[in-house]
Design an enzyme around this catalytic site. Structure first.
Site, PDB file in Angstrom:
ATOM      1  CE  LYS A 273     -15.124   1.935  -8.504  1.00  0.00           C
ATOM      2  NZ  LYS A 273     -14.952   2.101  -9.244  1.00  0.00           N
TER       3      LYS A 273
ATOM      4  CG  MET B 194      -4.445   4.011  -5.396  1.00  0.00           C
ATOM      5  SD  MET B 194      -5.749   4.244  -6.901  1.00  0.00           S
ATOM      6  CE  MET B 194      -5.633   5.711  -6.759  1.00  0.00           C
TER       7      MET B 194
ATOM      8  CG  ASP C 249     -16.234   4.207  -3.570  1.00  0.00           C
ATOM      9  OD1 ASP C 249     -17.019   3.498  -3.651  1.00  0.00           O
ATOM     10  OD2 ASP C 249     -15.506   5.153  -4.000  1.00  0.00           O
TER      11      ASP C 249
HETATM   12  C1  LIG Z   1      -8.664   5.795  -4.328  1.00  0.00           C
HETATM   13  S1  LIG Z   1      -7.470   6.287  -3.944  1.00  0.00           S
HETATM   14  C2  LIG Z   1      -8.837   7.775  -3.300  1.00  0.00           C
HETATM   15  C3  LIG Z   1      -8.388   8.118  -2.882  1.00  0.00           C
HETATM   16  C4  LIG Z   1      -9.101   9.185  -1.637  1.00  0.00           C
HETATM   17  N1  LIG Z   1     -10.255  10.197  -2.671  1.00  0.00           N
HETATM   18  C5  LIG Z   1      -8.513  10.313  -0.817  1.00  0.00           C
HETATM   19  O1  LIG Z   1      -8.651  11.651  -0.597  1.00  0.00           O
HETATM   20  O2  LIG Z   1      -7.778   9.645   0.356  1.00  0.00           O
HETATM   21  C6  LIG Z   1      -7.290   5.119  -2.820  1.00  0.00           C
HETATM   22  C7  LIG Z   1      -6.068   5.195  -2.063  1.00  0.00           C
HETATM   23  O3  LIG Z   1      -5.225   6.302  -0.620  1.00  0.00           O
HETATM   24  C8  LIG Z   1      -4.926   5.760  -0.101  1.00  0.00           C
HETATM   25  N2  LIG Z   1      -5.251   5.194   0.772  1.00  0.00           N
HETATM   26  C9  LIG Z   1      -6.446   6.025   1.654  1.00  0.00           C
HETATM   27  N3  LIG Z   1      -6.608   5.734   2.577  1.00  0.00           N
HETATM   28  C10 LIG Z   1      -5.933   5.289   3.456  1.00  0.00           C
HETATM   29  C11 LIG Z   1      -5.258   5.027   4.712  1.00  0.00           C
HETATM   30  N4  LIG Z   1      -6.217   5.030   5.652  1.00  0.00           N
HETATM   31  N5  LIG Z   1      -4.107   4.619   5.058  1.00  0.00           N
HETATM   32  C12 LIG Z   1      -3.505   4.426   3.630  1.00  0.00           C
HETATM   33  N6  LIG Z   1      -3.307   4.653   2.375  1.00  0.00           N
HETATM   34  C13 LIG Z   1      -4.989   5.151   2.432  1.00  0.00           C
HETATM   35  C14 LIG Z   1      -4.340   4.077  -0.628  1.00  0.00           C
HETATM   36  O4  LIG Z   1      -3.119   4.525  -1.391  1.00  0.00           O
HETATM   37  C15 LIG Z   1      -5.057   3.782  -1.304  1.00  0.00           C
HETATM   38  O5  LIG Z   1      -4.837   2.427  -2.249  1.00  0.00           O
END
Ligand SMILES: C[S@@+](CC[C@H](N)C(=O)[O-])C[C@H]1O[C@@H](n2cnc3c(N)ncnc32)[C@H](O)[C@@H]1O
Length: 261
Positions: free
Chosen positions: A65, A178, A43
């Site tokens: 994604k 998100m 992803d």
């Molecule tokens: C589809 S969700 C997936 C979350 C993922 N499965 C997790 O456990 O972190 C994607 C969201 O996770 C958050 N996110 C993921 N990585 C991030 C990062 N390094 N810094 C800030 N937000 C992050 C953001 O809100 C992003 O829009």
């Protein structure tokens, strides 16, 4: 999975958590899975450096994604997983954070299993906890917050998640994933219940060298974040823990020593 004369070809799926961004925040078990991948489907939020752990011969396919980005539809993706596994053997489905936290990992496992593909799950460090932590915010803290909620900003229809209306009435820490584009609307939900002073942090690119943090209250966070030009991926953290963290006190020298080469 390397197929040999003695091990009959077997299609398999391993759904693997890649962690929050820093390529060293992945588990040893996840690396073992990558090392024996025939195909890696990854992803957008997966750190590309992690692909170096897969064999050179493995297919590495981006199945993006990200909001506002054209990505493979989930149905297509489920079918692709089954096709790759049937043709090549071991598919590693590499997902940002933990695959079971807004990651659709379970859907992919159930679909693969329904087509006779054996499947496994390897947890990852979720951004919901680690990104807050990397900005010096503990999602729970004795005497400050005894629980935390992790919610997505919107429903499948793009409307504000109705769980927000419940969350704003608690003293729990609220972590929104998100949610950057909905920040003004979410902040208004706090203001409506008299919590305009609730501390808020917005953290972009958590755990990465590009990490940015903006801190404010429900009444000014949307404006401050706009001025700072924060972009996705970002998490929003609402709650008193934001004021009790280490935002000012993280030792940059220790972090520099631990930085991946
Ligand atoms: C589809 S969700 C997936 C979350 C993922 N499965 C997790 O456990 O972190 C994607 C969201 O996770 C958050 N996110 C993921 N990585 C991030 C990062 N390094 N810094 C800030 N937000 C992050 C953001 O809100 C992003 O829009």
């Amino acid at each position: 999975m390397k197929q040999t004369k003695n091990t009959p070809f077997q299609p398999r799926l391993t759904v693997v958590g890649a962690g929050p961004g820093d390529p060293e925040l992945i588990t040893l078990k996840a690396l073992r899975a990558l090392e024996c991948a025939d195909v890696v489907l990854y992803d957008a939020l997966v750190n590309p450096r992690l692909l170096e752990h897969a064999p050179a011969r493995a297919l590495k396919i981006y199945v993006g994604k990200r909001e506002a980005e054209k990505s493979m539809e989930q149905d297509q993706l489920n079918t692709a997983i089954v096709e790759y596994a049937s043709k090549f053997g071991h598919v590693v489905r590499l997902k940002g954070g933990d695959p079971f936290v807004f990651g659709r990992g379970m859907e992919e496992i159930l679909f693969a299993q329904s087509k006779g593909i054996s499947a496994a799950y390897i947890p990852g460090i979720s951004s919901s906890i680690a990104v807050a932590g990397s900005a010096g915010i503990a999602v729970t803290q004795r005497g400050v917050s005894r629980s935390f909620w992790v919610i997505t900003a919107t429903t499948d229809l793009g409307t504000l998640n109705p769980d927000l209306q419940l969350a704003v009435h608690t003293d729990a820490t609220l972590v929104v994933l998100m949610g950057l584009s909905k920040l003004p609307e979410i902040a208004v939900e706090f203001i409506k219940v008299g919590k305009s002073n609730v501390p808020v942090a917005v953290i972009q690119d958590g755990t990465l060298p590009t990490q940015k943090v903006v801190v404010g209250t429900a009444s000014d966070i949307a404006a401050k974040t706009k001025v700072a030009g924060l972009k996705s991926p970002a998490i929003l953290v609402f709650g008193e823990v934001v004021h009790h963290g280490l935002l000012q006190n993280i030792d940059p020298e220790i972090l520099a020593l631990l930085q991946a080469a």
